[in-house]
Motif scaffolding. Sequence first.
Motif, short mmCIF file in Angstrom:
data_model
loop_
_atom_site.label_atom_id
_atom_site.label_comp_id
_atom_site.label_asym_id
_atom_site.label_seq_id
_atom_site.Cartn_x
_atom_site.Cartn_y
_atom_site.Cartn_z
N LYS A 283 0.83 -1.20 0.00
CA LYS A 283 0.00 0.00 0.00
C LYS A 283 0.86 1.25 0.00
CE LYS A 283 -3.39 2.92 0.64
NZ LYS A 283 -4.28 3.30 -0.49
N LEU A 284 0.59 2.16 -0.95
CA LEU A 284 1.28 3.45 -1.02
C LEU A 284 0.24 4.56 -0.92
CD1 LEU A 284 3.77 2.75 -3.96
CD2 LEU A 284 4.23 2.60 -1.50
N TYR A 285 0.51 5.52 -0.06
CA TYR A 285 -0.39 6.66 0.12
C TYR A 285 0.06 7.85 -0.72
CZ TYR A 285 -2.77 4.53 4.12
OH TYR A 285 -3.52 3.72 4.92
N ALA A 286 -0.91 8.55 -1.29
CA ALA A 286 -0.60 9.82 -1.96
C ALA A 286 -0.26 10.85 -0.89
CB ALA A 286 -1.79 10.28 -2.80
N VAL A 287 0.94 11.41 -0.99
CA VAL A 287 1.41 12.42 -0.05
C VAL A 287 1.66 13.71 -0.83
CG1 VAL A 287 3.24 13.06 1.56
CG2 VAL A 287 2.43 10.69 1.46
N LYS A 288 1.13 14.82 -0.30
CA LYS A 288 1.30 16.11 -0.96
C LYS A 288 1.97 17.08 -0.01
CE LYS A 288 -2.74 15.78 -4.02
NZ LYS A 288 -2.00 15.85 -5.29
N LEU A 289 2.99 17.76 -0.50
CA LEU A 289 3.65 18.83 0.23
C LEU A 289 3.42 20.11 -0.54
CD1 LEU A 289 7.00 16.98 0.93
CD2 LEU A 289 5.21 17.42 2.58
N THR A 290 2.87 21.11 0.13
CA THR A 290 2.50 22.35 -0.55
C THR A 290 3.15 23.54 0.13
OG1 THR A 290 0.36 21.40 -1.17
CG2 THR A 290 0.60 23.78 -1.38
N TYR A 291 3.80 24.36 -0.70
CA TYR A 291 4.41 25.60 -0.21
C TYR A 291 4.21 26.68 -1.27
CZ TYR A 291 8.00 29.16 0.17
OH TYR A 291 8.64 30.37 0.20
N ASN A 292 3.60 27.79 -0.87
CA ASN A 292 3.46 28.96 -1.75
C ASN A 292 2.89 28.56 -3.11
OD1 ASN A 292 3.63 31.66 -2.39
ND2 ASN A 292 5.75 31.52 -3.11
N ASN A 293 1.81 27.78 -3.10
CA ASN A 293 1.12 27.30 -4.31
C ASN A 293 1.94 26.32 -5.13
OD1 ASN A 293 -1.25 28.88 -3.86
ND2 ASN A 293 -0.16 30.69 -4.65
N GLN A 294 3.03 25.83 -4.59
CA GLN A 294 3.80 24.77 -5.23
C GLN A 294 3.45 23.45 -4.54
OE1 GLN A 294 8.10 25.69 -5.14
NE2 GLN A 294 7.50 27.78 -4.54
N THR A 295 3.14 22.43 -5.31
CA THR A 295 2.80 21.14 -4.74
C THR A 295 3.77 20.07 -5.25
OG1 THR A 295 0.46 21.69 -4.52
CG2 THR A 295 1.03 19.35 -4.54
N LEU A 296 4.29 19.31 -4.33
CA LEU A 296 5.18 18.20 -4.65
C LEU A 296 4.50 16.92 -4.20
CD1 LEU A 296 7.97 17.62 -5.85
CD2 LEU A 296 8.93 17.83 -3.56
#
Length: 611
Positions: A283-296
């Motif tokens: 199982k892999l979870y979708a992980v989002k990192l967001t800074y100043n409208n930038q998403t990784l």
Amino acid sequence: MKKISSLIGVILLCSVITAQNVFQNIPNRKTTTLNGKWHYIVDVYESGYYNYRYEPRDQKEHPTNEAIFLNLKPNDRSDLHEYDFDYSPTMYVPGDWNSQDEKLFYYEGTVWYRKTFDYHKNKETNRVFLNFGAANYRTDVYMNGKKLGFHEGGFTPFYFEVTNLLKEKDNYVVVKVDNKRKKEAVPTLNTDWWNYGGITRDVDLIETESTFIADYSVQLQKSNANLIEGFINLDGESKANQQVTLSIPELKINQTVTTDDNGWVSFNIKAKKINYWSPENPKLYAVKLTYNNQTLDDKIGFRTIEVKGSDILINNKSVFLRGISIHEENPLDGRRAYCKEDAELLLGWAKEMGCNFVRLAHYPHNEHMLRLADEMGIMVWEENPVYWTIPFDNHDTYLLAEKQLKEVMIRDKNRASVIIWSMANETPRSDVRLEFLKNLAATAREIDNTRLISAALEKNRVKGKENTLGIDDPFMDYVDIISFNEYVGWYDGLPDKCKRVHWEIDYSKPVFISEFGGGALQGLHGDRLDRWSEEYQEDLYIKNIEMLRQIPQLRGMSPWILTDFRSPRRMRPVIQDGWNRKGLISEKGTKKKAFFVLQEYYKEMMEKWGK
């Protein structure tokens, strides 16, 4: 966490002359590939780098026309130039030069590469970085006539910022790659694999905002399976006191944290009902990192890994590591492996054999292998190229080993499949070697305390006891898993010796056989005592498996090796012809009889231990 930050900072903030390392999560960033055809020049005497006084041309204030990194063209018919990239041949990048030009099959030395390109940034204030997945071994990089720096080490990534050098038209990158083996290098002179030279992994331009998410770690805390912890690190002038949001939608996590003056922030987040990663359930979870409208974006699995007594526990369940060793080589093409299709071929064979584990020997493999292992539910042993006869009393050699260890750990720290960091393979016992490996292990634990530490050690005969084998290595005290290579039936007697062997391993730790095996030429048949026949290899596997069953702490193995692979050490005509024949699959992709012996054993282990 602060201590980890300082270690990574040492790498990220190094001087311009040494490559910066390591860009996290390149597959999910805005990139422009520089893969494809590059012009190349073979420079046997390195005359494009050293002048006739053996002085480096790139350290001269006014380098002469012979400096290849300048990529000069004659201004008129009287100009003297002794190289010309435009009229030089091309080869594909990523790729090794040995398999692309038959004149370079055995070549070890310097090759210059050049790539030209245009580039237009999305936004004027954006930054651009030139990233190499790896190049073997020493790499000097120049852009538009200016030296960016160098990197030493053939299997780990590095990058340079090129924002201020980039033009919209007619950029050129010149790269000097030197794969000469050296005693003080890591690995050193003596190896048993092919020294593939060249730019062997992807080359990309990475475009970011002026301040961006440079690095991060997201994983379970070692002592709490319901606590997700980690850090986020920003790079740029505006990195202080910035808000960054971590989101894992499936776990209903959406937390905003604020960086310190160094752009750093750590976090601890409680999570409920985590669906844990395992070989049965990758199982892999979708992980989002967001800074100043930038998403990784990333895909990350969460699992625990620990040892208790002689058991290896994944998510508190005891496992048996059904493994195989793998070299980073596509045997069908006789070249260095580098792409996702190569990873699918190699890991697909391992999965067909019944493996839930692979040992990636004897150096860090490309990132495709780790990401695909995450998806396929295959646990991974990653290894630092401290191999055989490293000069353990050389401080610079230690620093090279530590640097490469840090680089691979930083690159792959978010991959759930990685459960073991290996410090070395088959290194001779001595006091200086013990200190060398102890220091590497301490560094690894300081960077990452969640994974296990091991090394491929060597068996020995127990004094005063005939046919009794064990392991007497003081480094066992500093590892989580006792791993060793044994070649009973190949280098140590004939396969029938396995019936007479007894094992004494007086440690309450898991035992893992990191190598055993023997050679066979696929298609060569004979009696079980006919060396090099498939029947000899088959019998060797049958008897080794029965012998190893008697070790009560045995918790896995990774026999040597999945496929036949190239090695200049293997010179016997007709049988070897430059190939190490210990593979269970031939260089043509045909399975040998021993493949099915191991497959049957792994079916038995799956029934006993679970998938």
